[in-house]
Design a protein around this motif. Structure first.
Motif, PDB file in Angstrom:
ATOM      1  N   LYS A  55      15.091 -28.503   6.083  1.00  0.00           N
ATOM      2  CA  LYS A  55      14.072 -28.635   5.045  1.00  0.00           C
ATOM      3  C   LYS A  55      13.115 -27.450   5.015  1.00  0.00           C
ATOM      4  CE  LYS A  55      14.137 -33.697   5.011  1.00  0.00           C
ATOM      5  NZ  LYS A  55      13.370 -34.944   5.307  1.00  0.00           N
ATOM      6  N   ALA A  56      13.082 -26.679   6.096  1.00  0.00           N
ATOM      7  CA  ALA A  56      12.221 -25.500   6.150  1.00  0.00           C
ATOM      8  C   ALA A  56      12.950 -24.232   5.735  1.00  0.00           C
ATOM      9  CB  ALA A  56      11.662 -25.324   7.562  1.00  0.00           C
ATOM     10  N   MET A  57      14.259 -24.329   5.517  1.00  0.00           N
ATOM     11  CA  MET A  57      15.057 -23.162   5.151  1.00  0.00           C
ATOM     12  C   MET A  57      15.047 -22.969   3.639  1.00  0.00           C
ATOM     13  SD  MET A  57      15.890 -22.373   8.228  1.00  0.00           S
ATOM     14  CE  MET A  57      17.043 -21.019   7.973  1.00  0.00           C
ATOM     15  N   LEU A  58      15.327 -21.758   3.222  1.00  0.00           N
ATOM     16  CA  LEU A  58      15.320 -21.424   1.804  1.00  0.00           C
ATOM     17  C   LEU A  58      16.750 -21.295   1.276  1.00  0.00           C
ATOM     18  CD1 LEU A  58      12.521 -18.672   1.806  1.00  0.00           C
ATOM     19  CD2 LEU A  58      12.283 -21.150   1.505  1.00  0.00           C
ATOM     20  N   GLY A  59      16.952 -21.797   0.051  1.00  0.00           N
ATOM     21  CA  GLY A  59      18.232 -21.626  -0.634  1.00  0.00           C
ATOM     22  C   GLY A  59      19.402 -22.176   0.150  1.00  0.00           C
ATOM     23  N   SER A  60      20.500 -21.402   0.149  1.00  0.00           N
ATOM     24  CA  SER A  60      21.737 -21.857   0.796  1.00  0.00           C
ATOM     25  C   SER A  60      21.640 -21.877   2.317  1.00  0.00           C
ATOM     26  CB  SER A  60      22.902 -20.943   0.373  1.00  0.00           C
ATOM     27  OG  SER A  60      22.675 -19.603   0.797  1.00  0.00           O
ATOM     28  N   ASN A  61      20.563 -21.321   2.875  1.00  0.00           N
ATOM     29  CA  ASN A  61      20.416 -21.352   4.333  1.00  0.00           C
ATOM     30  C   ASN A  61      20.317 -22.781   4.854  1.00  0.00           C
ATOM     31  OD1 ASN A  61      20.508 -18.590   4.483  1.00  0.00           O
ATOM     32  ND2 ASN A  61      18.298 -18.303   4.627  1.00  0.00           N
ATOM     33  N   ALA A  62      19.803 -23.692   4.021  1.00  0.00           N
ATOM     34  CA  ALA A  62      19.696 -25.088   4.445  1.00  0.00           C
ATOM     35  C   ALA A  62      21.075 -25.677   4.738  1.00  0.00           C
ATOM     36  CB  ALA A  62      18.982 -25.904   3.370  1.00  0.00           C
ATOM     37  N   LEU A  63      22.063 -25.347   3.890  1.00  0.00           N
ATOM     38  CA  LEU A  63      23.422 -25.867   4.106  1.00  0.00           C
ATOM     39  C   LEU A  63      24.029 -25.291   5.378  1.00  0.00           C
ATOM     40  CD1 LEU A  63      24.934 -25.852   0.499  1.00  0.00           C
ATOM     41  CD2 LEU A  63      24.290 -27.834   1.899  1.00  0.00           C
ATOM     42  N   LYS A  64      23.720 -24.044   5.672  1.00  0.00           N
ATOM     43  CA  LYS A  64      24.251 -23.443   6.899  1.00  0.00           C
ATOM     44  C   LYS A  64      23.723 -24.184   8.114  1.00  0.00           C
ATOM     45  CE  LYS A  64      24.821 -18.735   5.029  1.00  0.00           C
ATOM     46  NZ  LYS A  64      24.317 -18.942   3.677  1.00  0.00           N
ATOM     47  N   ILE A  65      22.451 -24.556   8.076  1.00  0.00           N
ATOM     48  CA  ILE A  65      21.875 -25.300   9.197  1.00  0.00           C
ATOM     49  C   ILE A  65      22.549 -26.662   9.349  1.00  0.00           C
ATOM     50  CG2 ILE A  65      19.777 -26.432  10.028  1.00  0.00           C
ATOM     51  CD1 ILE A  65      19.741 -23.409  10.370  1.00  0.00           C
ATOM     52  N   LEU A  66      22.799 -27.330   8.252  1.00  0.00           N
ATOM     53  CA  LEU A  66      23.394 -28.669   8.292  1.00  0.00           C
ATOM     54  C   LEU A  66      24.847 -28.642   8.755  1.00  0.00           C
ATOM     55  CD1 LEU A  66      21.908 -30.143   4.988  1.00  0.00           C
ATOM     56  CD2 LEU A  66      21.223 -30.684   7.335  1.00  0.00           C
ATOM     57  N   ARG A  67      25.551 -27.548   8.458  1.00  0.00           N
ATOM     58  CA  ARG A  67      26.974 -27.483   8.794  1.00  0.00           C
ATOM     59  C   ARG A  67      27.241 -26.858  10.161  1.00  0.00           C
ATOM     60  NH1 ARG A  67      28.817 -25.399   2.755  1.00  0.00           N
ATOM     61  NH2 ARG A  67      28.660 -27.449   1.719  1.00  0.00           N
ATOM     62  N   ALA A  68      26.325 -26.035  10.644  1.00  0.00           N
ATOM     63  CA  ALA A  68      26.536 -25.384  11.941  1.00  0.00           C
ATOM     64  C   ALA A  68      26.146 -26.346  13.063  1.00  0.00           C
ATOM     65  CB  ALA A  68      25.702 -24.108  12.028  1.00  0.00           C
ATOM     66  N   PRO A  69      27.002 -26.524  14.051  1.00  0.00           N
ATOM     67  CA  PRO A  69      26.681 -27.474  15.127  1.00  0.00           C
ATOM     68  C   PRO A  69      25.577 -26.994  16.065  1.00  0.00           C
ATOM     69  CG  PRO A  69      28.752 -26.359  15.573  1.00  0.00           C
ATOM     70  CD  PRO A  69      28.358 -25.958  14.184  1.00  0.00           C
ATOM     71  N   VAL A  70      25.340 -25.680  16.104  1.00  0.00           N
ATOM     72  CA  VAL A  70      24.302 -25.128  16.982  1.00  0.00           C
ATOM     73  C   VAL A  70      23.435 -24.161  16.176  1.00  0.00           C
ATOM     74  CG1 VAL A  70      23.796 -23.823  19.083  1.00  0.00           C
ATOM     75  CG2 VAL A  70      25.834 -25.287  18.981  1.00  0.00           C
ATOM     76  N   CYS A  71      22.147 -24.381  16.210  1.00  0.00           N
ATOM     77  CA  CYS A  71      21.204 -23.464  15.551  1.00  0.00           C
ATOM     78  C   CYS A  71      20.151 -23.066  16.576  1.00  0.00           C
ATOM     79  CB  CYS A  71      20.536 -24.128  14.347  1.00  0.00           C
ATOM     80  SG  CYS A  71      21.703 -24.717  13.107  1.00  0.00           S
ATOM     81  N   VAL A  72      19.861 -21.780  16.639  1.00  0.00           N
ATOM     82  CA  VAL A  72      18.890 -21.277  17.601  1.00  0.00           C
ATOM     83  C   VAL A  72      17.736 -20.635  16.851  1.00  0.00           C
ATOM     84  CG1 VAL A  72      18.474 -19.767  19.575  1.00  0.00           C
ATOM     85  CG2 VAL A  72      20.696 -20.901  19.312  1.00  0.00           C
ATOM     86  N   VAL A  73      16.545 -21.138  17.101  1.00  0.00           N
ATOM     87  CA  VAL A  73      15.333 -20.592  16.487  1.00  0.00           C
ATOM     88  C   VAL A  73      14.660 -19.690  17.525  1.00  0.00           C
ATOM     89  CG1 VAL A  73      13.102 -21.142  15.445  1.00  0.00           C
ATOM     90  CG2 VAL A  73      15.078 -22.650  15.057  1.00  0.00           C
TER      91      VAL A  73
END
Length: 243
Positions: A55-73
């Motif tokens: 919800k904090a990502m912009l544009g298509s980046n939100a879908l990448k977060i939802l589909r990637a099993p690991v996200c590193v901030v």
């Protein structure tokens, strides 16, 4: 020259805990100025956590977060001078060239750390401290003709060191057969709120990681000619690459 990017992830494949741990161990070996390690990273894997981050990502980046099993901030520490006691604690007992560091060398680590990373706890004071340093070193360099270090803001210094760890993470992911997508398109305030990150930290990068979706062709992007990027001995002299 071309580079291939695969930012579409296979949402049905998970990354094992052993592989995730290996990636983080590799990232932790990245170099940093004075070994200060002015960063932390939040590893987001659970579905609910990813939804909050998306919800904090912009544009298509939100879908990448939802589909990637690991996200590193990746979080750059703007007040890493707070880490000086911890840094000295892990430094004083480690031999360098066969001998333990002297009191003088430990004091120099303290001085250099605060010189380059001196972010004040009060954000309003940070630009004032930066301006004061620039003026002082400018006078030393241009008027007194003394060689001085190039001083950037505390955020510039912290982000530079954080990106070394992030790049090491990206290379480690590739070595494990994973795809990764580094992203800058997000609302930093919302990312901090979603993950409980203190304002002490800047967020220079979010990296989505997972196995590529083989049903989607990779995206090819053209690179500048090497002669326009790499110079030989002097700026503007193209480096003659071996054929």
């Amino acid at each position: 020259r071309w580079a291939n990017t695969r930012a579409e992830f296979n949402a049905t494949r998970t990354v094992s805990p052993e592989v995730v741990s290996s990636l983080l161990r590799s990232a932790a070996t990245a170099p940093s100025g004075f070994n200060a390690q002015p960063y932390v990273a939040v590893v987001v894997q659970q579905g609910e956590q990813r939804e909050r981050l998306a919800k904090a990502m912009l544009g298509s980046n939100a879908l990448k977060i939802l589909r990637a099993p690991v996200c590193v901030v990746w979080c750059a520490d703007l007040e890493s001078s707070r880490l000086v006691p911890k840094l000295l604690n892990i430094t004083r007992d480690v031999p360098l060239h066969g001998r333990l560091p002297s009191v003088r060398s430990l004091n120099m680590v303290r001085i250099y750390q605060r010189l380059f990373a001196g972010g004040h706890r009060v954000p309003l004071f940070r630009p004032l401290i930066f301006i004061a340093k620039k003026i002082a070193f400018g006078i030393a360099s241009h008027v007194l003709r003394i060689a001085t270090p190039t001083i950037g803001s505390c955020e510039t210094w912290a982000v530079k060191n954080t990106m070394l760890a992030a790049q090491t993470y990206l290379l480690a992911a590739t070595s494990h057969g994973l795809s990764s997508c580094p992203m800058e398109g997000y609302d930093g305030r919302r990312v901090r709120k979603a993950l409980g990150i203190p304002r002490r930290y800047s967020i220079p990068l979010v990296v989505a990681t997972g196995y590529a979706n083989d049903e989607i062709e990779p995206v090819s992007t053209r690179r500048f000619d090497q002669a326009d990027v790499f110079f030989d001995g002097q700026f503007g002299v193209p480096f003659a690459a071996a054929k």
